[in-house]
Design a protein around this motif. Structure first.
Motif, short mmCIF file in Angstrom:
data_model
loop_
_atom_site.label_atom_id
_atom_site.label_comp_id
_atom_site.label_asym_id
_atom_site.label_seq_id
_atom_site.Cartn_x
_atom_site.Cartn_y
_atom_site.Cartn_z
N ALA A 187 0.84 -1.20 0.00
CA ALA A 187 0.00 0.00 0.00
C ALA A 187 0.87 1.25 0.00
N ARG A 188 0.38 2.27 -0.66
CA ARG A 188 1.13 3.51 -0.80
C ARG A 188 0.29 4.70 -0.33
N ASN A 189 0.96 5.72 0.16
CA ASN A 189 0.26 6.97 0.50
C ASN A 189 0.41 7.94 -0.68
N ASN A 190 -0.17 9.09 -0.58
CA ASN A 190 -0.01 10.22 -1.48
C ASN A 190 -0.08 9.88 -2.97
N PRO A 191 -1.27 9.60 -3.46
CA PRO A 191 -1.42 9.31 -4.89
C PRO A 191 -1.13 10.51 -5.79
N ASP A 192 -1.01 11.71 -5.22
CA ASP A 192 -0.74 12.92 -6.01
C ASP A 192 0.75 13.25 -6.12
N ALA A 193 1.62 12.41 -5.61
CA ALA A 193 3.05 12.72 -5.59
C ALA A 193 3.60 13.01 -6.98
N GLU A 194 3.28 12.17 -7.94
CA GLU A 194 3.81 12.36 -9.29
C GLU A 194 3.32 13.66 -9.92
N GLN A 195 2.05 13.99 -9.69
CA GLN A 195 1.53 15.23 -10.26
C GLN A 195 2.19 16.45 -9.63
N ASN A 196 2.47 16.40 -8.34
CA ASN A 196 3.18 17.51 -7.71
C ASN A 196 4.62 17.60 -8.23
N ALA A 197 5.25 16.46 -8.43
CA ALA A 197 6.59 16.46 -9.02
C ALA A 197 6.55 17.04 -10.44
N ALA A 198 5.52 16.72 -11.19
CA ALA A 198 5.37 17.25 -12.55
C ALA A 198 5.19 18.77 -12.52
N ARG A 199 4.49 19.29 -11.53
CA ARG A 199 4.34 20.75 -11.39
C ARG A 199 5.69 21.40 -11.12
N LEU A 200 6.49 20.80 -10.26
CA LEU A 200 7.84 21.31 -10.00
C LEU A 200 8.69 21.28 -11.27
N LEU A 201 8.61 20.17 -11.97
CA LEU A 201 9.39 20.02 -13.20
C LEU A 201 9.00 21.09 -14.22
N LEU A 257 12.42 -2.88 -10.17
CA LEU A 257 13.33 -1.88 -10.74
C LEU A 257 14.60 -2.51 -11.34
N HIS A 258 14.60 -3.83 -11.47
CA HIS A 258 15.70 -4.51 -12.15
C HIS A 258 15.50 -4.31 -13.66
N PRO A 259 16.58 -4.04 -14.40
CA PRO A 259 16.45 -3.79 -15.84
C PRO A 259 15.71 -4.88 -16.62
N ASP A 260 15.79 -6.13 -16.19
CA ASP A 260 15.12 -7.22 -16.90
C ASP A 260 13.61 -7.28 -16.66
N ASN A 261 13.11 -6.49 -15.70
CA ASN A 261 11.70 -6.59 -15.33
C ASN A 261 10.83 -5.47 -15.87
N GLY A 262 11.38 -4.59 -16.70
CA GLY A 262 10.58 -3.59 -17.40
C GLY A 262 10.12 -2.40 -16.60
N GLY A 263 10.60 -2.21 -15.39
CA GLY A 263 10.10 -1.11 -14.56
C GLY A 263 11.04 0.06 -14.38
N THR A 264 12.14 0.09 -15.13
CA THR A 264 13.12 1.16 -14.91
C THR A 264 12.75 2.48 -15.59
N ALA A 265 11.81 2.47 -16.52
CA ALA A 265 11.46 3.69 -17.25
C ALA A 265 10.89 4.76 -16.31
N ILE A 266 11.31 5.99 -16.54
CA ILE A 266 10.78 7.13 -15.78
C ILE A 266 9.35 7.37 -16.26
N LYS A 267 8.45 7.62 -15.32
CA LYS A 267 7.04 7.82 -15.65
C LYS A 267 6.87 9.01 -16.60
N THR A 268 5.92 8.88 -17.50
CA THR A 268 5.67 9.87 -18.54
C THR A 268 5.45 11.27 -18.00
N CYS A 269 4.77 11.41 -16.89
CA CYS A 269 4.43 12.74 -16.37
C CYS A 269 5.66 13.54 -15.95
N VAL A 270 6.79 12.88 -15.73
CA VAL A 270 8.04 13.57 -15.36
C VAL A 270 9.20 13.13 -16.25
N ALA A 271 8.88 12.57 -17.41
CA ALA A 271 9.93 12.06 -18.29
C ALA A 271 10.86 13.17 -18.76
#
Length: 187
Positions: free
Chosen positions: A21-35, A59-73
């Protein structure tokens, strides 16, 4: 003072249910505003992403999760550094590039609060940077309190972990501020 934005580990692999479970579902959008603000101002900014050495990690390169999310790419020409530790400074040219850019202060945002964000905030402060933590542009996961060694400790929610970590950092290693306050201070 020249201040840079450092975005850490806002990656597709952070969407994995393995983290819990994670808190703060708006974290990425706030980071995008800063960017967006730093881009418009032409201020220095740095993207950091994690490449785990653990084969089972999202986050291992073989598992496909290393890409930076589009909203802050990153866009062309923006510095992007790969790391394999909890610190954005270890094994990357981040410190040298901040100095080269004449940066004396940083704004840090990303995932996850008690891991790579905390480690990087502490190290930024120890290296002499005036450090601001955009606490609402970060998030924590519940699983950080549930490793085997901690089975006799009370379970903490992601929000409790996040608040506790931000409270430990604020004042000693950084100024913990919401995104709106940072944008207002920099405007």
């Amino acid at each position: 003072m020249t201040r840079a934005l450092v975005l850490i580990d806002i990656q597709e692999g952070m969407n994995s249910p393995l983290w819990g479970a994670r808190n703060n579902p708006d974290a990425e959008q706030n980071a995008a505003r800063l960017l967006a603000f730093f881009r418009q101002a032409g201020a220095p900014l740095f993207h950091i992403y994690h490449q785990s050495t653990r084969p089972g990690s999202p986050l291992h390169p073989d598992n496909g999760g290393t890409a930076i999310k589009t909203c802050v790419a990153p866009t062309d020409g923006e510095p992007v550094f790969s790391k394999q530790t909890n610190s954005a400074f270890i094994g990357t040219p981040l410190e040298a590039d901040l100095h080269k850019a004449g940066v004396s202060g940083v704004v840090i945002a990303g995932l996850s609060t008690p891991q790579c964000i905390s480690t990087s905030v502490r190290m930024a402060a120890n290296l002499g940077f005036d450090t601001w933590l955009a606490h609402d542009a970060c998030a924590a996961f519940e699983t950080h309190a549930t490793y085997d060694w901690a089975t006799d400790l009370p379970r903490m929610t992601a929000e409790e972990i996040h608040r506790n970590e931000v409270s430990m950092l604020h004042g000693e290693f950084c100024r913990a501020l919401p995104t709106d306050a940072i944008l207002k201070a920099l405007a």
